[in-house]
Enzyme design. Structure first.
Site, mmCIF file in Angstrom:
data_model
loop_
_atom_site.group_PDB
_atom_site.id
_atom_site.type_symbol
_atom_site.label_atom_id
_atom_site.label_comp_id
_atom_site.label_asym_id
_atom_site.label_seq_id
_atom_site.Cartn_x
_atom_site.Cartn_y
_atom_site.Cartn_z
ATOM 1 N N TYR A 91 -7.217 9.106 13.588
ATOM 2 C CA TYR A 91 -5.968 8.493 13.131
ATOM 3 C C TYR A 91 -6.005 8.206 11.630
ATOM 4 O O TYR A 91 -5.096 8.589 10.878
ATOM 5 C CB TYR A 91 -5.657 7.200 13.887
ATOM 6 N N GLU A 97 -5.033 0.861 6.308
ATOM 7 C CA GLU A 97 -5.094 1.364 7.681
ATOM 8 C C GLU A 97 -6.230 0.723 8.471
ATOM 9 O O GLU A 97 -6.074 0.431 9.656
ATOM 10 C CB GLU A 97 -5.236 2.885 7.687
ATOM 11 N N THR A 105 -12.766 -8.312 22.817
ATOM 12 C CA THR A 105 -12.365 -7.162 23.624
ATOM 13 C C THR A 105 -12.985 -7.201 25.014
ATOM 14 O O THR A 105 -12.312 -6.966 26.022
ATOM 15 C CB THR A 105 -12.765 -5.849 22.921
ATOM 16 N N ASP A 117 -1.621 6.853 16.383
ATOM 17 C CA ASP A 117 -2.061 5.496 16.720
ATOM 18 C C ASP A 117 -1.206 4.983 17.863
ATOM 19 O O ASP A 117 -0.493 5.751 18.524
ATOM 20 C CB ASP A 117 -1.961 4.583 15.487
ATOM 21 N N TYR A 122 -13.394 -8.207 14.115
ATOM 22 C CA TYR A 122 -14.011 -6.872 14.161
ATOM 23 C C TYR A 122 -14.712 -6.570 12.833
ATOM 24 O O TYR A 122 -14.390 -5.614 12.123
ATOM 25 C CB TYR A 122 -12.965 -5.787 14.476
ATOM 26 N N GLN A 151 -5.587 -3.491 15.050
ATOM 27 C CA GLN A 151 -5.611 -4.737 15.834
ATOM 28 C C GLN A 151 -4.911 -5.909 15.142
ATOM 29 O O GLN A 151 -5.037 -7.052 15.590
ATOM 30 C CB GLN A 151 -7.057 -5.168 16.163
ATOM 31 N N THR A 152 -4.178 -5.660 14.028
ATOM 32 C CA THR A 152 -3.608 -6.770 13.262
ATOM 33 C C THR A 152 -2.184 -6.435 12.821
ATOM 34 O O THR A 152 -1.897 -5.310 12.429
ATOM 35 C CB THR A 152 -4.471 -7.073 12.017
ATOM 36 N N TRP A 182 0.820 -1.216 0.000
ATOM 37 C CA TRP A 182 0.000 0.000 0.000
ATOM 38 C C TRP A 182 0.855 1.267 0.000
ATOM 39 O O TRP A 182 0.311 2.364 -0.043
ATOM 40 C CB TRP A 182 -0.955 0.008 1.180
ATOM 41 N N ARG A 183 2.169 1.111 0.039
ATOM 42 C CA ARG A 183 3.046 2.277 -0.007
ATOM 43 C C ARG A 183 3.580 2.550 -1.410
ATOM 44 O O ARG A 183 4.395 3.455 -1.600
ATOM 45 C CB ARG A 183 4.222 2.101 0.958
#
Length: 365
Positions: free
Chosen positions: A125, A42, A316, A143, A87, A47-48, A29-30
């Site tokens: 964020y 993002e 969670t 973050d 999630y 959480q990963t 993604w960069r």
């Protein structure tokens, strides 16, 4: 909190960005500044771990290469693409956001962090990351990495578990962020936080920004960031029922709201719903589950407890423990059952949560 001089800020920017130019991670993604790519990555990275996300990201882009493709995707395929990341509300919100972009913004991304936070599911964020990387706006992307890095650099004592602390960090980072290369600055902080300045085993002795790291220089790096502990997840006991009709499995779709919404599992029954005494036997559990199937689904189930270790899975706020039962349904009229019969070959086509994958693995033992 330490305040840096303008000379120190300039020195830090130069040191950080020189290191990033030489050592920054090559991530899919960069390779461009497309906001859609930044956004998807993002959201996935919440959480990963990065290495876990890469194959998910590449498959997601192959299935949904544009915002339009994502907006029009069938939910079952969308959930399947997300399977294993957890999630699931995140990917549902992504689709809602994609539709919002098409209907309210003519498919064009807002270019400032303030405008981006108007989109569904995009918080401060993610807005900062997209605005700085895609549109070169000099705004922080705060973050967990940024909390950790800057709390150590500047010895910020504010409790990051408190929502108002974000503003403390945003103000501090806003004074330091590169005005010319804000996106690279934010990504460099991400890389720094996942390499030399990790949570438990930092390697600040070899860090490119060692001389700026005041907590390290003072010998108290692991005291930062300051964070009060979250309450422990509440334990909840379930029974996972591996029910078959001949060679097909009884699979149910969870409700459209609540935990694991719209995902597919074998029937999960809360032990608390079975009206058992605390010291129930296996025979009493089996009888209660069979009775539950008859009352709730109008199905005749003959089952038995499996002699395997229960499955545990932590969310969670809850920690589930699932005992496994297996059995046959002898009245296969599914009129009152919220699901369907599925062959073993077709199981892989259904979007299932991680806890269901654990149940299958334990069953196959």
């Amino acid at each position: 909190m330490i305040e840096w001089s303008s000379a120190t800020i300039k020195d830090f920017q130069t040191t950080l960005l020189t290191w990033f130019d030489q050592e920054g991670r090559d991530l899919p993604w960069r390779r461009d500044h497309e906001p859609y790519h930044i956004w998807v990555s993002e959201i996935m990275l919440q959480q990963t771990q990065v290495q876990t996300v890469i194959p998910y990201y590449e498959r997601f882009m192959a299935w949904f290469p544009t915002v339009t493709d994502l907006a029009q995707a069938p939910e079952e395929k969308l959930l399947k693409a997300w399977e294993g990341l957890g999630y699931y509300s995140r990917v549902r919100n992504m689709q809602r956001c994609a539709r919002q972009l098409l209907t309210d913004y003519d498919g064009q991304w807002p270019q400032t962090a303030a405008e981006l936070t108007e989109l569904i599911g995009i918080g401060p964020y993610t807005a900062g990351a997209i605005a700085s990387i895609a549109f070169n706006e000099p705004v922080p992307a705060v973050d967990g990495n940024a909390f950790r890095v800057f709390s150590r650099l500047l010895e910020i004592d504010d409790d990051i578990a408190k929502p108002q602390t974000r503003q403390v960090f945003e103000r501090a980072i806003a004074k330091i962020i590169s005005q010319d290369r804000p996106g690279d600055f934010n990504q460099a902080i991400m890389d720094l936080g996942s390499s030399y300045m990790t949570a438990r085993q930092p390697d600040s002795a070899h860090s490119p920004v060692k001389r700026f790291n005041q907590a390290y220089l003072d010998g108290k790096e692991l005291a930062y960031p300051v964070k009060t502990k979250k309450p422990r997840p509440v334990p909840v006991d379930y029974v996972a029922v591996m029910a078959q009709v001949d060679d097909q499995w009884l699979m149910m779709q969870r409700p459209s709201n609540g935990m694991l919404a719209n995902l597919w599992t074998v029937p999960f029954i809360k032990v608390a719903d079975l009206a058992l005494d605390e010291s129930y036997t296996d025979a009493e559990l089996t009888a209660a589950v069979n009775a539950y199937f008859k009352q709730e689904y109008q199905l005749t189930l003959t089952s038995q407890c499996l002699p395997v270790k229960p499955v545990t899975h932590t969310f969670t706020h809850q920690k589930w423990t699932l005992r496994l039962l297996a059995g046959q349904v002898t009245t296969p009229d599914l009129a009152f059952f919220p699901g369907r019969l599925v062959t073993t070959d077709d199981l892989a086509q259904l979007p299932t949560p991680k806890v269901q994958d654990k149940v299958w693995q334990r069953y196959r033992q």
